[in-house]
Design a protein around this motif. Structure first.
Motif, mmCIF file in Angstrom:
data_model
loop_
_atom_site.group_PDB
_atom_site.id
_atom_site.type_symbol
_atom_site.label_atom_id
_atom_site.label_comp_id
_atom_site.label_asym_id
_atom_site.label_seq_id
_atom_site.Cartn_x
_atom_site.Cartn_y
_atom_site.Cartn_z
ATOM 1 N N GLY A 124 -22.264 39.326 25.908
ATOM 2 C CA GLY A 124 -22.700 41.370 25.529
ATOM 3 C C GLY A 124 -22.218 42.001 26.030
ATOM 4 O O GLY A 124 -20.631 42.088 26.397
ATOM 5 N N HIS A 125 -22.647 42.026 27.535
ATOM 6 C CA HIS A 125 -22.098 44.031 27.812
ATOM 7 C C HIS A 125 -21.037 43.533 29.088
ATOM 8 O O HIS A 125 -19.897 43.576 29.517
ATOM 9 C CB HIS A 125 -23.196 44.485 28.939
ATOM 10 N N SER A 126 -20.949 41.882 29.532
ATOM 11 C CA SER A 126 -20.285 41.024 30.800
ATOM 12 C C SER A 126 -19.542 39.913 30.347
ATOM 13 O O SER A 126 -19.873 38.763 30.850
ATOM 14 C CB SER A 126 -20.811 41.245 31.780
ATOM 15 N N PRO A 127 -18.167 40.429 28.982
ATOM 16 C CA PRO A 127 -17.645 38.848 28.610
ATOM 17 C C PRO A 127 -16.854 38.338 29.804
ATOM 18 O O PRO A 127 -17.173 37.062 29.809
ATOM 19 C CB PRO A 127 -16.981 39.621 27.084
ATOM 20 N N TYR A 128 -16.623 38.831 30.356
ATOM 21 C CA TYR A 128 -15.215 38.439 31.671
ATOM 22 C C TYR A 128 -16.579 37.177 32.220
ATOM 23 O O TYR A 128 -16.259 35.983 33.213
ATOM 24 C CB TYR A 128 -15.193 39.534 32.642
ATOM 25 N N PHE A 129 -17.274 37.725 32.618
ATOM 26 C CA PHE A 129 -18.557 36.523 33.723
ATOM 27 C C PHE A 129 -18.935 36.226 32.390
ATOM 28 O O PHE A 129 -19.405 34.185 32.931
ATOM 29 C CB PHE A 129 -19.822 37.807 34.144
ATOM 30 N N LEU B 42 -5.745 47.047 25.041
ATOM 31 C CA LEU B 42 -6.866 46.627 24.935
ATOM 32 C C LEU B 42 -7.400 47.189 24.280
ATOM 33 O O LEU B 42 -8.582 47.861 25.917
ATOM 34 C CB LEU B 42 -6.588 44.834 25.005
ATOM 35 N N LEU B 43 -8.785 47.528 23.564
ATOM 36 C CA LEU B 43 -9.702 47.415 23.459
ATOM 37 C C LEU B 43 -10.748 46.664 23.193
ATOM 38 O O LEU B 43 -11.338 45.870 22.345
ATOM 39 C CB LEU B 43 -9.529 49.060 22.412
ATOM 40 N N GLY B 44 -11.359 45.780 24.591
ATOM 41 C CA GLY B 44 -12.095 45.284 23.945
ATOM 42 C C GLY B 44 -13.872 45.342 23.943
ATOM 43 O O GLY B 44 -14.129 45.567 25.155
ATOM 44 N N ARG B 45 -14.620 44.607 23.628
ATOM 45 C CA ARG B 45 -15.849 45.066 23.868
ATOM 46 C C ARG B 45 -15.974 42.961 23.717
ATOM 47 O O ARG B 45 -15.572 41.676 23.151
ATOM 48 C CB ARG B 45 -16.216 45.057 22.855
ATOM 49 N N GLY B 46 -18.055 42.715 24.503
ATOM 50 C CA GLY B 46 -18.354 41.459 24.298
ATOM 51 C C GLY B 46 -19.313 41.712 22.787
ATOM 52 O O GLY B 46 -19.490 42.948 22.499
ATOM 53 N N GLU B 47 -19.705 40.506 21.200
ATOM 54 C CA GLU B 47 -20.116 41.054 20.739
ATOM 55 C C GLU B 47 -21.304 41.655 19.654
ATOM 56 O O GLU B 47 -21.937 42.424 19.849
ATOM 57 C CB GLU B 47 -20.345 39.071 19.357
ATOM 58 N N HIS B 48 -22.208 41.007 21.527
ATOM 59 C CA HIS B 48 -23.716 41.658 21.662
ATOM 60 C C HIS B 48 -23.292 42.745 22.294
ATOM 61 O O HIS B 48 -24.734 43.278 22.829
ATOM 62 C CB HIS B 48 -24.900 40.618 22.186
ATOM 63 N N ASP B 49 -22.723 43.104 23.149
ATOM 64 C CA ASP B 49 -22.404 44.243 23.431
ATOM 65 C C ASP B 49 -23.146 45.852 24.044
ATOM 66 O O ASP B 49 -23.139 46.396 22.300
ATOM 67 C CB ASP B 49 -21.648 45.167 24.054
ATOM 68 N N HIS B 50 -24.439 46.807 24.467
ATOM 69 C CA HIS B 50 -25.532 47.661 23.848
ATOM 70 C C HIS B 50 -24.715 48.353 24.060
ATOM 71 O O HIS B 50 -25.363 49.449 23.224
ATOM 72 C CB HIS B 50 -27.295 46.947 24.229
ATOM 73 N N VAL B 51 -23.800 48.739 24.650
ATOM 74 C CA VAL B 51 -23.351 49.965 25.068
ATOM 75 C C VAL B 51 -22.362 50.053 24.620
ATOM 76 O O VAL B 51 -21.134 51.144 24.331
ATOM 77 C CB VAL B 51 -23.003 50.548 26.407
ATOM 78 N N ALA B 52 -21.248 49.332 24.152
ATOM 79 C CA ALA B 52 -19.546 49.367 23.273
ATOM 80 C C ALA B 52 -20.454 49.049 21.942
ATOM 81 O O ALA B 52 -19.880 47.680 21.499
ATOM 82 C CB ALA B 52 -19.227 48.490 24.082
ATOM 83 N N ASP B 53 -19.964 50.207 21.703
ATOM 84 C CA ASP B 53 -20.064 50.192 19.508
ATOM 85 C C ASP B 53 -18.534 50.087 19.289
ATOM 86 O O ASP B 53 -18.218 50.838 19.325
ATOM 87 C CB ASP B 53 -21.005 51.471 19.115
ATOM 88 N N PRO B 54 -19.250 48.774 18.689
ATOM 89 C CA PRO B 54 -17.667 48.628 17.582
ATOM 90 C C PRO B 54 -17.184 49.732 16.603
ATOM 91 O O PRO B 54 -15.713 49.827 16.250
ATOM 92 C CB PRO B 54 -17.939 47.468 16.845
ATOM 93 N N ALA B 55 -17.899 50.260 15.972
ATOM 94 C CA ALA B 55 -17.596 52.098 14.746
ATOM 95 C C ALA B 55 -16.338 52.247 16.241
ATOM 96 O O ALA B 55 -15.650 53.122 15.388
ATOM 97 C CB ALA B 55 -18.674 52.306 14.331
ATOM 98 N N ALA B 56 -17.332 52.933 17.046
ATOM 99 C CA ALA B 56 -16.369 53.831 18.070
ATOM 100 C C ALA B 56 -14.856 53.476 18.253
ATOM 101 O O ALA B 56 -14.211 54.295 18.475
ATOM 102 C CB ALA B 56 -17.400 54.573 19.540
ATOM 103 N N TYR B 57 -14.626 51.956 18.699
ATOM 104 C CA TYR B 57 -13.632 51.368 18.889
ATOM 105 C C TYR B 57 -12.342 51.639 18.128
ATOM 106 O O TYR B 57 -11.892 51.877 18.251
ATOM 107 C CB TYR B 57 -14.093 50.266 19.609
ATOM 108 N N VAL B 58 -13.158 51.489 16.868
ATOM 109 C CA VAL B 58 -11.915 50.962 15.636
ATOM 110 C C VAL B 58 -11.601 52.727 15.242
ATOM 111 O O VAL B 58 -10.493 52.695 14.939
ATOM 112 C CB VAL B 58 -13.015 50.704 14.249
ATOM 113 N N GLU B 59 -12.418 53.840 15.736
ATOM 114 C CA GLU B 59 -12.225 55.055 15.222
ATOM 115 C C GLU B 59 -11.145 55.303 16.784
ATOM 116 O O GLU B 59 -10.121 56.201 16.776
ATOM 117 C CB GLU B 59 -13.250 55.762 15.918
#
Length: 279
Positions: A255-260, A221-238
């Motif tokens: 944001g960057h800590s969706p678990y919290f 699983l490659l997971g990220r928060g929608e508004h994470d400022h460091v996890a680029d969605p295009a990079a995750y798809v690639e």
């Protein structure tokens, strides 16, 4: 509403490389092991050990050396070192040879990935959350895109605004300054932790082989928060395009800590991911 009860809660230390590595576990059943990032420690995941641990799932949290309750006297820190510490933790909690579900947040995801490719036969599933990841070197390695002197990240420590941190989303900080302050308080635990510049330098110096990740039979699983400022969605798809067993999941509003920030949604995403095993 019925009272939530977490059974089998234990804590202790594992000896690794001259350090004392702190761990906690709760629940019974299939183990989910969570590796924290550079801006947190085991305390930040209190909503996971309470929300995921039950009579069918065991949750293991641990502090990387220098963070939380773990020591850092050897001055030896790195991604491979963290993976070795994780092995020591698993030995200490009675999972020396057991298969596990493994999750990592940001820098902890890189430690989790390194451990996974070194122990592929023991990985039931792997979840990599909210890291500045992208394929590099022609797609051969899992790269870390934040530089050691990144000013946005360094501001987390320099700009000591109460109720504000880059580790959570701006919307969350505005909506819930009390829990944002709680997150900041957790960040202060562990006065021996290495600086961001050192951890990020290690992340860039120790990438993980994408071919080795792709060879894992376990779902990723490659997971990220929608508004994470460091996890680029295009990079995750690639990145997912290089990993045949990978899926990408974005948690809305986080944001960057969706678990919290959104623990119920994060926990549900992890249960769905873990549930893919054997299906």
């Amino acid at each position: 509403m019925a009272e939530a009860r977490v059974t089998g809660w234990q804590h202790g230390y594992a000896a690794s490389g001259g350090e004392r590595i702190y761990w906690e576990k709760a629940g019974e059943g299939a183990p989910i092991v969570i590796c924290h990032g550079a801006g947190s420690n085991h305390l930040s995941f209190f909503q996971q050990i309470a929300g995921l641990a039950d009579d069918g799932t065991q949750v293991i949290l641990w502090d990387q050396r220098g963070y939380g309750n773990s020591t850092f006297t050897s001055d030896d820190w790195g991604i491979a070192t963290g993976a070795s510490d994780l092995s020591a933790v698993l030995d200490a909690v009675g999972l020396a040879a057991a298969p596990i579900h493994l999750a990592g947040q940001a820098l902890g995801a890189l430690v989790a990935a390194r451990w996974a490719v070194s122990n592929p036969e023991r990985v039931l599933s792997l979840a990599l959350w909210d890291g500045p990841f992208a394929p590099i070197k022609g797609g051969r390695e899992l790269g870390w895109q934040l530089k050691p002197d990144d000013t946005d990240v360094q501001a987390t420590l320099v700009d000591r605004r109460l109720g504000w941190t880059r580790s959570v989303g701006a919307d969350f900080a505005a909506r819930d300054p009390v829990r944002t302050y709680l997150y900041q308080t957790f960040q202060e635990v562990g006065n021996q932790r290495p600086p961001y510049s050192r951890t990020f330098a290690a992340a860039q110096a120790e990438p993980v082989s994408i071919a080795a990740l792709a060879a894992l039979p376990a779902p990723i699983l490659l997971g990220r928060g929608e508004h994470d400022h460091v996890a680029d969605p295009a990079a995750y798809v690639e990145l997912a395009a290089h990993l045949p067993n990978a899926t990408v999941e974005t948690l809305p509003g986080a944001g960057h800590s969706p678990y919290f920030e959104r623990p119920a949604e994060w926990n549900a995403a992890m249960r769905r991911h873990v549930g893919r095993v054997g299906n």
